[in-house]
Scaffold this motif. Sequence first.
Motif, PDB file in Angstrom:
ATOM      1  N   SER A 248      13.598  10.900 -14.809  1.00  0.00           N
ATOM      2  CA  SER A 248      13.572  12.214 -13.894  1.00  0.00           C
ATOM      3  C   SER A 248      14.840  12.912 -14.197  1.00  0.00           C
ATOM      4  O   SER A 248      14.941  14.129 -13.645  1.00  0.00           O
ATOM      5  CB  SER A 248      13.866  11.230 -12.575  1.00  0.00           C
ATOM      6  OG  SER A 248      14.966  10.341 -12.399  1.00  0.00           O
TER       7      SER A 248
ATOM      8  N   HIS B 190       6.807   5.636 -11.495  1.00  0.00           N
ATOM      9  CA  HIS B 190       5.462   5.933 -10.996  1.00  0.00           C
ATOM     10  C   HIS B 190       4.723   4.829 -10.841  1.00  0.00           C
ATOM     11  O   HIS B 190       3.869   4.655 -10.012  1.00  0.00           O
ATOM     12  CB  HIS B 190       4.815   6.624 -12.094  1.00  0.00           C
ATOM     13  CG  HIS B 190       5.223   8.179 -12.199  1.00  0.00           C
ATOM     14  ND1 HIS B 190       6.516   8.506 -12.431  1.00  0.00           N
ATOM     15  CD2 HIS B 190       4.461   9.139 -11.972  1.00  0.00           C
ATOM     16  CE1 HIS B 190       6.347   9.673 -12.394  1.00  0.00           C
ATOM     17  NE2 HIS B 190       5.345  10.341 -11.937  1.00  0.00           N
TER      18      HIS B 190
ATOM     19  N   SER C 121      14.053  11.771  -6.528  1.00  0.00           N
ATOM     20  CA  SER C 121      13.468  12.385  -7.405  1.00  0.00           C
ATOM     21  C   SER C 121      12.449  11.899  -8.412  1.00  0.00           C
ATOM     22  O   SER C 121      11.729  12.703  -9.278  1.00  0.00           O
ATOM     23  CB  SER C 121      14.519  13.085  -8.392  1.00  0.00           C
ATOM     24  OG  SER C 121      15.129  12.333  -9.169  1.00  0.00           O
TER      25      SER C 121
ATOM     26  N   PRO D 183       6.487  10.389  -7.527  1.00  0.00           N
ATOM     27  CA  PRO D 183       5.758  10.964  -7.741  1.00  0.00           C
ATOM     28  C   PRO D 183       5.097  12.041  -6.773  1.00  0.00           C
ATOM     29  O   PRO D 183       5.068  11.344  -5.686  1.00  0.00           O
ATOM     30  CB  PRO D 183       4.424  10.158  -8.499  1.00  0.00           C
ATOM     31  CG  PRO D 183       4.730   8.747  -7.973  1.00  0.00           C
ATOM     32  CD  PRO D 183       6.229   8.686  -7.524  1.00  0.00           C
ATOM     33  N   THR D 184       4.655  12.922  -6.675  1.00  0.00           N
ATOM     34  CA  THR D 184       4.093  14.042  -5.759  1.00  0.00           C
ATOM     35  C   THR D 184       2.991  13.430  -5.226  1.00  0.00           C
ATOM     36  O   THR D 184       2.923  13.257  -3.861  1.00  0.00           O
ATOM     37  CB  THR D 184       3.963  15.159  -6.470  1.00  0.00           C
ATOM     38  OG1 THR D 184       4.975  15.956  -7.197  1.00  0.00           O
ATOM     39  CG2 THR D 184       3.309  16.270  -5.358  1.00  0.00           C
ATOM     40  N   GLU D 185       1.974  12.756  -5.878  1.00  0.00           N
ATOM     41  CA  GLU D 185       0.711  12.210  -5.107  1.00  0.00           C
ATOM     42  C   GLU D 185       0.833  10.688  -5.701  1.00  0.00           C
ATOM     43  O   GLU D 185       0.679  10.152  -6.974  1.00  0.00           O
ATOM     44  CB  GLU D 185      -0.477  12.774  -5.952  1.00  0.00           C
ATOM     45  CG  GLU D 185      -0.731  14.128  -5.807  1.00  0.00           C
ATOM     46  CD  GLU D 185      -1.906  14.867  -6.223  1.00  0.00           C
ATOM     47  OE1 GLU D 185      -2.626  14.090  -6.733  1.00  0.00           O
ATOM     48  OE2 GLU D 185      -2.085  15.984  -6.057  1.00  0.00           O
ATOM     49  N   HIS D 186       1.034   9.871  -4.417  1.00  0.00           N
ATOM     50  CA  HIS D 186       1.351   8.512  -4.661  1.00  0.00           C
ATOM     51  C   HIS D 186       0.495   7.442  -4.102  1.00  0.00           C
ATOM     52  O   HIS D 186       0.165   6.495  -4.083  1.00  0.00           O
ATOM     53  CB  HIS D 186       2.713   8.047  -4.575  1.00  0.00           C
ATOM     54  CG  HIS D 186       3.459   8.606  -3.491  1.00  0.00           C
ATOM     55  ND1 HIS D 186       3.158   8.269  -2.248  1.00  0.00           N
ATOM     56  CD2 HIS D 186       4.233   9.919  -3.174  1.00  0.00           C
ATOM     57  CE1 HIS D 186       3.807   8.951  -1.331  1.00  0.00           C
ATOM     58  NE2 HIS D 186       4.506  10.068  -2.192  1.00  0.00           N
TER      59      HIS D 186
END
Length: 327
Positions: A129, A259, A277, A280-283
């Motif tokens: 990250s 992740h 940070s 993940p954006t989609e999790h």
Amino acid sequence: MWVRGHPTALGIAFLSSPKAGASSDWSLVIDPRRLTVLRALADHGTVRAAAETLYLTPSAVSQQLTALEQEAGQALLIRRGRRVELTAAGELLAEHAKAVLAEVERAEASMAACAAGTVGRVEVASFASAITRVVAPSITALRATAPGVTVLVRDAEAHNSLLMLLAGETDIAISMEYGATVRSDEDRLTRYPLYAEPFDAVLPPRHPLCERESLPVTELGESDWIAPLPGNPCREVAQTCFADAGFAPPITHTSDDFHAVVALVAAGTGMALVPRSAIPTEHGAEVRPLRDRVPTRRVFAAVRRGREEHPLLRRVLDALLACSEEL
């Protein structure tokens, strides 16, 4: 002058085919400074003119040319009274001098650029990250301001990056503050704070705590947990946070890849604390900020003590610090 072995540091070696019965490791050593004198003589035609160009006396030029003939092992000059002409060997060597002196000047320019921190290679070891947040943007910035600086990135967890730095395997380490391990090396490292970020609670979908907008750490104890492997500083931060809250939750799954950690949470196998940070954006999981005794990841860059002002390292460190200020 013929010598056995390797040329001196100031010399240029020209290997010669050995004579019958001679050893094969004979080499001719020529001082490149004397090639400068020969080239000046070829350019200007007289010893006096060459001396004026080089800010030497005519006597000094004559001495250098005599020494060069001894190094070359054959006559380079034809002396006719006060006039001097180049022999065929002298003209040949003067032609070679063009290429040799050009390479010397090119080397001097490269070394000057290296000393100024405008060219060279720097290796950076960092966790994923931080690569995304500061290392990659720093490379982009350096490409515009110092295109001759090459940054090589090695993915390494925070504790491993410091070990690599202390072992001389990397030039800069991106790590995080944790426990006594880092502090024990304070006399060997110089650290530069980059940024700080909180850990968030990552919950399985439809978990009862998902109804809350933020969570106190004290309410997180009754669940299985997913955590990084032992030795990972993020695991240490989480365990310290739990201990301060008065509990030690069971850790059922481990991974250093956040992740993967978040994917396991989304699969309903437990909860986790993850640096913001690194989520993940989609999790597919639920993320909630913590309140009261919020654990924090404090990220820093480190170099070995004594290398702080190395021009190349300084340039990369400045780029990292500038990018961290924009976070």
